[in-house]
Write an enzyme that holds these catalytic residues in place. Structure first.
Site, PDB file in Angstrom:
ATOM      1  N   LYS C  79     -17.747  17.578  19.795  1.00  0.00           N
ATOM      2  CA  LYS C  79     -17.737  16.177  20.310  1.00  0.00           C
ATOM      3  C   LYS C  79     -17.243  16.104  21.579  1.00  0.00           C
ATOM      4  O   LYS C  79     -16.140  16.941  21.868  1.00  0.00           O
ATOM      5  CB  LYS C  79     -17.057  15.507  19.280  1.00  0.00           C
ATOM      6  CG  LYS C  79     -17.015  14.043  19.438  1.00  0.00           C
ATOM      7  CD  LYS C  79     -16.035  13.344  18.249  1.00  0.00           C
ATOM      8  CE  LYS C  79     -16.213  11.743  18.577  1.00  0.00           C
ATOM      9  NZ  LYS C  79     -15.536  11.201  17.366  1.00  0.00           N
ATOM     10  N   SER C 154     -18.121   7.492  15.299  1.00  0.00           N
ATOM     11  CA  SER C 154     -18.421   7.742  16.738  1.00  0.00           C
ATOM     12  C   SER C 154     -18.967   9.370  16.674  1.00  0.00           C
ATOM     13  O   SER C 154     -19.524   9.508  17.666  1.00  0.00           O
ATOM     14  CB  SER C 154     -17.192   7.498  17.578  1.00  0.00           C
ATOM     15  OG  SER C 154     -16.199   8.366  17.089  1.00  0.00           O
ATOM     16  N   SER C 178     -14.800   8.427  11.705  1.00  0.00           N
ATOM     17  CA  SER C 178     -15.602   8.785  12.745  1.00  0.00           C
ATOM     18  C   SER C 178     -16.431  10.093  12.334  1.00  0.00           C
ATOM     19  O   SER C 178     -17.328  10.497  13.169  1.00  0.00           O
ATOM     20  CB  SER C 178     -15.185   8.826  14.038  1.00  0.00           C
ATOM     21  OG  SER C 178     -15.407   7.303  14.639  1.00  0.00           O
TER      22      SER C 178
END
Lengths: 106, 173, 487
Positions: C79, C154, C178
């Site tokens: 990420k 996210s 997330s």
């Protein structure tokens, strides 16, 4: 909880150093107002005898020994700086008369 | 006209305490006789730089007069993802000062973030102490001509020093 | 031969056994990213040179009969809130466009030390703020099961890349769900460790008291393997736990006899019918294998959302103060310092980040602090106590991960509607507990559903043990998504 005024939105934006266009200010006032309304429920919860929790896992502050480690070479430390003069990072003057100076502390 | 305000000397604060209440505040005062209306109470904010080898929250070295940006690491530059780790020697030295000044030492003390935007404050906040400072209510006895004078210490707290700004004409660096 | 859906464990085992080289695996992954990611939009940066060099090094060491790490040759995506030395790190934000970090996050060091192959950086909501990855300043990421739907967020790039077989595993971060929410929406496993289990050094901070890094994988066993590689004490993170990392790899016994599964009534009030049915089926499968269920109540659950959306923005408004255009990232020049700050931040941050900075600044403002921030912290205590009490009667808590399967782009009309997507995942972060989302079937429209398990602090092994049983009983098996699944 009190309604959020346009003036408050502008004040918070200045505190946060966040330029908002006029339409953004309007939208922010509407959206933040709606969000805060949803949060009104917390006001009625009796927390008078409840300690505030800052961290999920209680622990003592960890410390480190006072022994230096190698520094970044200045060239590496400054490689991402948007504006430089030699090994200095350049910004607009902070001692010129400020137009809106709340919160800064020279 | 005298008014309470900031003293010009470094880091000193003058607090004006009116002797009489409203008349003194409302009526124009004679600038030549300020002390009739006001009792000066002077508090000093004294910054002591500790003789450590590294910075308070980073293992980056300290050296007075070193070239700009030569003693940094990712934390000192305020890079994303960096985290502070407290220097144990700082605690030892401040505790020593607290004991030497007969301060009350807190078993539980806390740091806080003091926010302001300034170019030599890389994180946008200074790690300082606000509520629950490490030492409180100490004192320091000094010998004056008239004898011993006790200076009361409200608090001794720990905080990091920000960086340094150099001002050149219309810009700062 | 296609390696696309090999598990991380299989890949590492076969690389170590010499059945396949790390270079072959890495080449295949890079080719898949090149051919498939146009449809998916998961990757923000692909580190072709770095990945091939790392693979060549693994192969060289294997040829020299030197020991290999537990993730040898396993392609992993990160990420983009995880800091990578020499590789652009944006946090999904324009304000960090062009920033090349001079250091690696702790978890990246750990992955490299385990001989994993970092193939690139994947998309996310800006500064990890969002539940659909629509808040990325760069591009949308699509759900591999249905490109008209969001992948969640996210960590939406992390979940989509793993689901579509572009890498064997990825790392995400979880501040209010997330990792678990996008894992649920994309049909993969997502594990949010106990707060402090994984170092936050090198994680672009969103809300420091809630953030944790964790794995997204296609199998529960892989989640254990990757967590084992990244967990552990790090002196650079003052909140890193010193407890040894044990029991993860040994946890998958398949035995849940006598395990007490708590079902909190507050999590079963409003949800999609298919989700309700899937979770009921999951509970039934666990009971069939000898677990017991316990009905219980977590009475302060309804306060988790307001508490979270005060605490997280408050911490974010502080953490994001450093993005000021002075030392790195984007700067909008202006004659006056205050104006330079305001214009840089006004142009660099997107709408949701601005909203949260504003909300956080409001909640921390002098005079409002007690009514908002402190109150929210007190409610946090109440939520933690709910869990402490519940874990006296059960060993794990079972809930849906999300109220609905993946939703369409633009489906959430207001910011608050989007906040509700996290309603089942927030409490776990507030209480600092570990949580996992495991696929537990498909809805009628073919979209994955996730079951969430919450555990006691540091009891990831029990989550993994129960998760593996759910996976075997009601998991997706060989069913693959539309994008990437044909390979």
């Amino acid at each position: 909880m009190p309604e959020l005024t346009r003036k408050e939105v502008e004040e918070i934006a200045l505190l946060a150093r966040l330029h908002l266009a006029p339409d953004e200010i309007e939208r922010m006032q509407r959206e933040l107002g709606a969000i805060l309304e949803h949060f009104a429920a917390i006001a009625s919860v009796d927390t008078s005898s409840v300690p505030a929790m800052t961290h999920a896992v209680p622990m003592d502050l960890r410390m480190r020994v006072d022994v230096p480690e190698p520094s970044l070479p200045a060239e590496v430390a400054l490689a991402n700086a948007p504006r430089r003069d030699g090994d200095l990072i350049v910004v607009p003057s902070s001692i010129a008369p400020a137009r809106s100076g709340t919160g800064t502390e020279p | 006209m005298t008014r309470p305000g900031r003293q010009t000397q470094a880091d000193g604060l003058v607090q004006g305490t009116p002797r009489a209440s409203s008349p003194a505040l409302d009526a124009p005062r004679d600038a030549k006789k300020p002390l009739e209306d006001w009792e000066p109470v002077i508090g000093l904010e004294v910054h002591v730089q500790l003789a450590t080898h590294t910075k308070i929250f980073s293992p980056s070295a300290i050296e007075f007069g070193a070239p700009p940006n030569s003693l940094t690491d990712p934390l000192v530059m305020g890079l994303p993802g960096t985290l502070p780790v407290f220097n144990h020697t700082v605690l030892q030295l401040v505790l020593r000062l607290g004991v030497a000044t007969s301060s009350q030492i807190r078993a539980r003390s806390r740091f806080a973030r003091k926010h302001y935007f300034y170019p030599d404050l890389p994180k946008g906040y200074q790690i300082s102490q606000y509520e629950e400072p490490l030492c409180e209510s100490g004192h320091l006895d000094v010998i004056l001509r008239g004898g011993l004078k006790r200076v009361k210490l409200q608090r001794i707290h720990i905080e990091e020093d920000a960086g340094k700004t150099t001002h050149v004409g219309a810009r700062s660096a | 031969m296609s390696f696309a859906f090999w598990s991380a464990a299989d890949t590492a085992r076969r690389v170590a056994a010499g059945e396949v080289t790390a270079t072959q695996i890495t080449d295949a992954a890079l080719t898949r990213i090149e051919t498939i990611d146009d449809q998916l939009g998961a990757f923000l940066a692909v580190d072709t040179d770095g990945a091939l060099a790392a693979a060549a090094e693994v192969d060289r060491r294997r040829a020299a009969n030197q020991p290999l790490g537990p993730l040898a040759g396993v392609p992993i995506a990160l990420k983009d809130v995880l800091v990578t030395r020499g590789l652009a790190t944006t946090a999904g934000s324009k304000i960090l466009e062009g920033w090349i970090p001079p250091y690696d996050a702790h978890v990246v060091e750990k992955l490299r030390a385990a001989d994993a192959i970092v193939v690139g950086k994947v998309n996310c909501d800006e500064f990890a703020m969002g539940s659909s990855t629509e808040n990325s300043a760069y591009k949308p990421t699509r759900n591999p099961w249905n490109p008209a739907r969001v992948p969640g967020g996210s960590s939406g790039g992390s979940s989509a890349a793993v689901a579509a077989g572009l890498c064997a595993a990825s790392l995400g971060t979880d501040t209010g769900g997330s990792i678990r929410q996008p894992a649920s929406l994309c049909g993969v496993v997502g594990l949010k460790p106990t707060y402090g289990r994984v170092s936050r050094w090198g994680v672009v901070a969103f809300a420091s008291s809630l953030d944790q890094v964790g794995p997204l994988t296609r199998t529960v066993a892989d989640a254990a393997l990757v967590l084992h590689a990244i967990a552990g004490f790090d002196p650079r993170d003052s909140t890193s736990l010193e407890a040894p990392v044990t029991g993860l790899l040994e946890s998958l016994t398949g035995d849940v006899r006598g395990l007490r599964i708590g079902l909190p009534q507050e999590y079963f009030e409003a949800m999609d019918d298919d989700v309700r049915a899937a979770i009921a089926q999951t509970a039934a499968a666990l009971i069939e294998r000898g677990a017991e269920t316990v009905d219980l109540s977590l009475p302060h659950t309804h306060l988790a959302l307001p508490a979270y959306y005060l605490i997280a923005p408050a911490e974010a408004s502080s953490n994001l103060a450093r993005f000021d255009g002075v030392r790195y990232g984007r700067r909008v020049e202006a004659g006056d310092l205050t104006e330079m700050y305001a214009k840089t931040r006004g142009a660099g941050f997107g709408p949701e980040v601005k909203r949260r900075i504003m909300l956080g600044t409001y909640a921390l403002r002098s005079g409002y602090y007690d009514a908002y921030y402190k109150k929210a912290q007190q409610i946090r205590t109440l939520i933690k106590r709910d869990f402490d009490r519940a874990f006296r009667y059960c060993d794990v808590i079972l809930t849906p991960t999300t109220p609905t399967p993946a939703f369409a782009f633009g489906a959430k009309a207001t910011p608050f509607d989007m906040y509700l997507a996290d309603v089942f995942t927030l409490s776990c972060n507030l209480a600092g507990l570990p949580g996992i989302s495991v696929p537990c079937g498909l809805a009628r429209d073919g979209l994955p559903i996730g079951a969430q398990l919450l555990g006691r602090p540091l009891d990831e092994p029990t989550l993994l043990r129960a998760g593996a049983v759910i996976e075997a009983a009601v998991g997706l098996g060989d069913r693959r998504p539309a994008i990437g699944g044909a390979a």
